[in-house]
Design a protein around this motif. Structure first.
Motif, mmCIF file in Angstrom:
data_model
loop_
_atom_site.group_PDB
_atom_site.id
_atom_site.type_symbol
_atom_site.label_atom_id
_atom_site.label_comp_id
_atom_site.label_asym_id
_atom_site.label_seq_id
_atom_site.Cartn_x
_atom_site.Cartn_y
_atom_site.Cartn_z
ATOM 1 N N GLN A 186 25.545 -5.577 1.242
ATOM 2 C CA GLN A 186 24.460 -6.654 1.916
ATOM 3 C C GLN A 186 24.589 -7.288 0.142
ATOM 4 N N ASP A 220 26.079 -1.011 1.783
ATOM 5 C CA ASP A 220 25.872 -1.446 3.022
ATOM 6 C C ASP A 220 26.635 -3.122 3.163
ATOM 7 N N ARG A 249 24.174 -6.393 7.680
ATOM 8 C CA ARG A 249 24.826 -5.112 7.781
ATOM 9 C C ARG A 249 26.272 -5.037 8.220
ATOM 10 N N ASP A 263 23.546 -1.890 -3.198
ATOM 11 C CA ASP A 263 23.031 -0.845 -1.995
ATOM 12 C C ASP A 263 24.848 -1.288 -1.270
HETATM 13 MG MG MG Z 1 21.187 -3.325 3.926
#
Ligand code: MG
Ligand code: UDP
Length: 314
Positions: free
Chosen positions: A102, A100, A204, A98
């Protein structure tokens, strides 16, 4: 040193302008410790409305390992991952992560290690998620339970899209044609040798989770059957509520009888309630049919799965 194998890192990007450079530098920090592989980044900008693609362009200008693909609109993460996988057909392995932050890039050496030991899919499992609202966790629990019950696929709870796939898996994946797709659902259906790695998800860093409850709900329903005929589906939901209400009413009437020992409702009232319940059942069945018709509908239209506006370094 002889560089033999190529690994692609696929990152779907939707409004992650504030995270891209951060993610890139963390990835670089990890990848430089593994110079025995040829690395490549495939960023798919999924119709971001912020400056994500500008950031990606700058990155691609500075580093030729970076491929930046720009969707003509938002097609959703599942399609973005699919486009990335199609783009990486000549890589020996693919890692989806991902944008972001994470998914900790520091886990990549472990994923690669498992792959070298023979796993064809290395799946990460989040053991703990900070700041996840109760409703989201509950929804995820119900979803996995339902998936295991209804579909034949053994979806393991809490697995994420942060995974490594061997070339073999990606090649077979490229042959799947459904459009309403859940990326990891298809991967789980395919089988192959798997290995699991636990990690603690971080909250996040920047921006909002783009997966609203609505989107998650859609993803969940899509992965159960896949459909697009919402009016028919609505009939199904109507059926559920009608059956539920008349069912409760029927139980209430029975309970009244049991408690008071006298029958205070006319037989006609009884018939009406039972009849309404059955109408609800018929509507539910209609909704169920809609689910399958919906799948046929979207498959038949046969539109391209995604459309690029721009491709940089590829
Ligand atoms: Mg996420
Ligand atoms: N994403 C995407 N298209 C979308 C929604 C999200 O490409 O329509 C990307 C997003 O940029 C991120 C990843 O998919 O890299 C996961 O999104 P998010 O963090 O919103 O989902 P969650 O962590 O809640 O699963």
């Amino acid at each position: 040193m002889c560089i033999t194998k190529k690994i692609s890192i696929i990152v779907p990007i939707y409004n992650e302008a504030g995270n891209i450079l951060n993610l890139y530098s963390r990835l670089e920090g990890v990848l430089t410790t593994m110079p025995q592989f040829k690395w490549e980044y495939i960023f798919i900008n999924d119709g971001s409305i912020d400056s994500s693609f500008e950031v990606l362009k700058t990155l691609a200008d500075c580093d030729e390992k970076v491929k930046a693909l720009d969707f003509s609109r938002n097609f959703g993460k599942e399609i973005a991952l699919t486009a990335g996988a199609h783009e990486a057909l000549n890589s020996d392995a693919v890692i989806c992560i991902d944008g972001d932050l994470q998914h900790p890039p520091e886990l990549i050496p472990i994923l690669v290690n498992r792959w070298e030991e023979g796993a064809e899919i290395v799946v990460t499992i989040r053991t703990e998620i900070e700041k996840q609202p109760f409703f989201r966790r509950f929804g995820s629990y119900v979803y996995y339970w339902l998936m295991r019950k209804i579909s034949g696929i053994n979806l393991k709870a809490k697995t994420t899209d942060f995974r490594l796939y061997d070339k073999k898996v990606i090649q077979v994946f490229a042959k799947t044609t459904e459009r309403e797709r859940m990326f990891r659902g298809i991967m789980d259906w395919m089988g192959f040798r798997r290995s699991y790695v636990n990690f603690k998800a971080e909250a996040r860093v920047n921006g909002q989770p783009a997966y609203s409850y609505g989107k998650l709900w859609r993803l969940a329903v899509n992965s159960l059957t896949s459909f697009s005929l919402w009016p028919l589906r609505l009939a199904g939901y109507l059926g559920v509520s009608i059956s539920l209400i008349s069912g409760i009413l029927f139980l209430w009437m029975l309970a009244n009888y049991v408690v008071m020992k006298v029958w205070i409702y006319t037989p006609l009232a009884m018939v009406v309630v039972v009849n309404t319940f059955l109408i609800g059942v018929v509507l539910m069945a209609l909704g169920l049919v809609a689910l399958y018709v919906g799948v046929i509908h979207t498959e038949v239209i046969n539109r391209p799965l995604y459309i690029f506006r721009d491709r940089i370094n590829c």
